[in-house]
Design an enzyme around this catalytic site. Structure first.
Site, mmCIF file in Angstrom:
data_model
loop_
_atom_site.group_PDB
_atom_site.id
_atom_site.type_symbol
_atom_site.label_atom_id
_atom_site.label_comp_id
_atom_site.label_asym_id
_atom_site.label_seq_id
_atom_site.Cartn_x
_atom_site.Cartn_y
_atom_site.Cartn_z
ATOM 1 N N ALA A 829 1.160 -1.189 0.039
ATOM 2 C CA ALA A 829 -0.034 -0.009 0.188
ATOM 3 C C ALA A 829 0.837 1.358 -0.100
ATOM 4 C CB ALA A 829 -0.789 0.033 1.278
ATOM 5 N N ASN A 830 1.768 1.619 -1.093
ATOM 6 C CA ASN A 830 2.520 2.517 -1.210
ATOM 7 C C ASN A 830 1.725 3.903 -1.246
ATOM 8 O OD1 ASN A 830 1.463 2.517 -3.537
ATOM 9 N ND2 ASN A 830 3.499 2.412 -4.670
ATOM 10 N N ASP A 831 0.600 3.784 -1.292
ATOM 11 C CA ASP A 831 -0.074 5.127 -1.252
ATOM 12 C C ASP A 831 -0.706 5.538 0.168
ATOM 13 O OD1 ASP A 831 -1.901 3.451 -1.372
ATOM 14 O OD2 ASP A 831 -3.181 4.264 -2.765
ATOM 15 N N THR A 832 -0.304 4.812 1.154
ATOM 16 C CA THR A 832 -0.991 4.750 2.643
ATOM 17 C C THR A 832 -0.178 5.915 3.463
ATOM 18 O OG1 THR A 832 -1.881 2.750 2.621
ATOM 19 C CG2 THR A 832 -1.516 3.425 4.755
#
Length: 832
Positions: A829-832
């Protein structure tokens, strides 16, 4: 000649992979601990042996930059008690996440500056700092200093009197010795002993690990070169790129350094600045009058609309259907809000299944014999066929998902016993029909509607979820049976209906049993498209079938309006769902397609639909009616494409829930035009479900529902507000450091994302969690409402891998626990 300076690479987040200074600092911090251990007279880790007890070494690291954190990590890995100090408050979390103790002084002062370095502190702060260091020097065995201020001599942090008070055999390592040193007694470039304290002032620590230094430096250079391609597929210098503009020294012989304008590399918002002042400003007090007035106007508008509908109602049937619709929306609202977030994926699937009630509309218009004999019957048969794919596929997928949530110690369930009330009801209904009781059909529709409500209500808790799916099956089955009882078709037509249902059911069953769990979002999108197509087909066939009655029916305008709206909503749902399917499946580019003037295009399409509707209602001829219905079907189909193409693939959870809501309203329109209570109730349930889930998604992503519907979601737009600034310093961990952090932590939260689903990483993650829980760790999952590609997808994936659902929590449930958490693992979840 074009030349780049590796030490000129700007210290921004994107450039960390090119940052040679950080690579060398990382080696220096590691090597500092190795050198210290070489000159230290005993173990780093504590030992209990037959010869006696050996206490662990105590290490103080001053400075929490790359080198300092590397030293903290290595000393901790070697078993020492590690303490660290830094003037930048942001470092505290990083130090504590590595299992070390962060030391603080009583004076609140922020030492952060641009570029991630520290600034010189006030006199009062320095005095408190000196007292802290003196006290620590009396207690610790090893001191490692890393403090530097760019462009200035290194500050003296460890004075001679502090070294004099250190225990014999202690070691001090000064990583700032090349700039004068942080330790007053250090000799740059030398190793010597003063007062029985070994002083290590080496200035070439990276070169003492030559292979590692060369490897990291080569990676820095190669990745910097590979990044210099812009949108091309070959070497290309993009002077608008901050990394290129900041690191280039000569461009074809012309001096280009320092960059003009300078590159901002702020790591934190400057204390005392406008941002800090704005953050400290208390929120304005609530305007109770305005809030109450808004609420009063909302109720005024709702009640006024009901009065207007009463004035314009063509007959009692429309009024009764409006009552059914209103009550259905209220029941759906309260029922869906009770569904636990972990079961949002099964909720989407079961609403897909009960939306197959569109089959009722098709069955009501079917005729001919063993096969359709005209256009109306052909369209109706196609609508029923499509609907049965949804019914069978939806319920089977729902059952598969719910079975994954079962735990080994759960009590046994005997949901097969629900066949008893189903068989009893169908038998009693069949007997009543055979005896000629005319009102039993509406009561059967009521029973079917209540069972569909129960299907959604059952998902309010894990123990009743599978019962809810059984109730949904009973509800749809009884609704189909009531339709057949109402029609009492000829044996030939009944055979045609059974054939259509059997073929559609076989296809739906095959799809549902073969689908991978990771492909559920695109399956849901595909099933939504079927609902939309069934609505369009049913509306067209109903118009042709009912056309002869329009001239004399007082409710003709209402029926025609419902037909038009059903066609419009069905068209948007059909094509929008197909685009969503393509993006989720990878057949289409998941990036948002930002057409020039797309809002003007969508507005024009909407206006054209309104114009078509006006012409359709004004001209009573069949040719115009069919022409305008075909026009709105085409225009709404184009609108579905333009709306959905403008939404990025990562934001498909919102798209799927909005389309789910659309399919429900299309079903409601069918209920109004066919005067069918069952279709209206089920449609209002599905519409409410999709609307509520869309609202939950939008709140979680800080966006408004109109913004989602109009497209542009998932783009660089910030809705007129300032985008959140990325602050702090990122530190890269390897696998060993991550494992050690898990070993050292008691409370761990795992935040998974769609990358976990793509990599099928739920299985190793579940195994890891099982091991950690057996070792007494408190491990839980925090699921963001829009994680994955549909609501609740990650809950289903984790359940499939055997993760107990009671440790999988929503973000709202777990947010308050983060201050007491030792480690957070963000996986996929690199956009978290």
């Amino acid at each position: 000649l074009t030349a780049f300076g590796m030490d000129c690479v700007p210290r921004i987040s994107r450039a960390q992979v090119f940052d040679a200074l950080s690579s060398m600092a990382n080696i220096s911090g590691y090597r500092a601990v190795v050198e210290a251990s070489n000159h230290f007279g005993r173990f780093f880790t504590g030992q209990i042996t037959a010869a006696g007890k050996v206490p662990p070494a105590k290490v103080l690291v001053i400075g929490g930059g790359v080198a300092g954190l590397a030293a903290v990590g290595q000393a901790k890995n070697m078993g020492a008690i590690v303490r660290a100090f830094d003037v930048r408050p942001a470092v505290k979390e990083q130090v504590e996440s590595m299992g070390a103790e962060f030391l603080e002084v009583d004076i609140q002062e922020d030492g952060s500056t641009e570029g991630g370095y520290a600034k010189e502190m006030s006199k009062e702060f320095i005095e408190a700092e000196m007292k802290l260091f003196h006290d620590q020097c009396k207690d610790v065995d090893i001191v490692i200093t890393t403090a530097l201020i760019p462009g200035r001599k290194a500050p003296i942090l460890i004075k001679k009197y502090m070294v004099d008070d250190m225990k014999p055999g202690s070691v001090v390592v000064d990583l700032a010795s090349e700039a004068g040193g942080n330790i007053e007694t250090i000799k740059p470039g030398e190793i010597y002993s003063y007062n029985n304290v070994t002083h290590i002032g080496l200035t070439d620590l990276p070169s003492r690990l030559p292979t590692q230094a060369s490897t990291l430096y080569a990676n820095n250079i190669s990745k910097l070169m590979l990044s210099m391609q812009g949108t091309k597929d070959h070497y290309f210098l993009d002077m608008a790129d901050d990394v290129v503009r900041g690191s280039i020294v000569l461009n074809k012989g012309a001096k280009t350094w320092p960059p003009n304008p300078p590159i901002s590399v702020a790591a934190a918002a400057p204390a005392g600045g406008k941002a800090a002042a704005a953050a400290k400003e208390p929120p304005p007090p609530p305007n109770y009058f305005a809030n109450q007035m808004k609420q009063a106007l909302t109720y005024t508008g709702g009640l006024g609309t009901l009065s207007a509908l009463g004035v314009g109602s063509p007959n009692a049937a429309f009024t009764n259907m409006s009552t059914t619709f209103g009550l259905g929306c209220i029941v759906g609202y309260h029922t869906v809000w009770s569904v636990v977030p972990a079961l949002h994926s099964p909720l989407m699937s079961v609403t897909n299944a009960i939306s197959g009630i569109t089959a009722v509309g098709g069955l009501l218009l079917m005729g001919g014999g063993y096969y359709p004999t005209n256009t109306v019957e052909g369209l109706a048969a196609a609508a029923a066929f499509i609907s049965f794919i949804n019914v069978f596929g939806g319920f089977i997928v729902t059952a598969r998902m719910l079975d994954m949530f079962k735990r080994p110690d759960d009590p046994p369930e005997y949901n097969s016993l629900m066949g008893i009330p189903a068989a009893t009801f169908l038998a009693s209904y069949g007997w009543a029909v055979s005896q000629g009781y005319p009102e039993v059909h509406q009561m059967a529709y009521l029973a079917s509607s209540l069972c569909c409500v129960g299907a959604l209500g059952g998902l309010s808790a894990q123990p009743t979820a599978r019962l809810g799916n059984a109730l949904g099956i009973i509800g749809v089955t009884s609704g189909i049976a009531a339709t057949l009882g109402l029609l009492q078709p000829a044996p030939e037509v009944l055979a045609q209906m059974v054939g259509v249902a059997g073929l559609g059911g076989a296809i739906g069953t095959g799809i549902a049993k073969s689908i991978e769990i990771t492909d559920l979002p695109q399956l849901v999108a595909a099933f939504h498209s079927l609902v939309g197509m069934a609505a369009v087909l049913t509306c067209l066939s109903t118009y042709i079938d009912h056309y002869p009655t329009f001239a004399t029916d007082p409710a003709a305008t209402m029926v025609k309006t419902a037909l038009f709206l059903g066609t419009y909503i069905g068209g948007v749902t059909f094509t929008g769902s197909l685009i969503a399917y393509g993006k989720l499946q990878g057949s289409l580019n998941s990036a948002p397609l930002m057409l020039p003037g797309r809002h003007a295009i969508n507005t024009g399409l909407l206006a054209a639909n309104v114009g078509a509707m006006g012409y359709y209602l004004a001209d009573p001829s069949m040719s115009v009616g069919l022409g305008m219905l075909g026009t709105t079907a085409a225009l709404s189909g184009v609108m579905g494409v333009t709306l959905t193409m403008a939404i990025g693939g990562a934001d498909m959870p919102v798209v799927i829930t909005v389309l789910n809501s659309y399919s429900g309203w299309a079903l409601c329109a069918e209920g109004f035009m066919l005067n069918n209570n069952l279709m209206t109730v089920v449609g209002s349930l599905i519409g409410s479900s999709g609307a509520i889930l869309s609202y939950i998604m939008c709140v979680a992503m800080n966006r408004s529902l109109p913004n989602v519907i109009l497209g542009g979601f998932g783009t660089s737009s910030t809705g007129g507000g300032k985008p959140m600034e990325i602050t702090g310093t990122a530190t890269e961990w390897n696998a060993e450091q991550t494992v050690q952090a898990m070993v050292d932590s008691k409370n761990i939260i795992i935040v998974p994302g769609y990358g976990l689903a793509v990599a099928k990483g739920q299985y190793p993650v579940a195994e890891m969690v099982s091991i950690l829980r057996k070792k007494g760790k408190n491990v839980r999952f925090g699921i963001h409402p829009v994680a994955g590609r549909m609501p609740g997808q990650l809950n289903v994936l984790l359940a499939e891998a055997g993760v107990p659902y009671d440790v999988v929590m929503e973000m709202d449930e777990i947010n308050d626990d983060f201050p007491d958490t030792d480690l957070v693992l963000v996986i996929g979840a690199n956009d978290t």
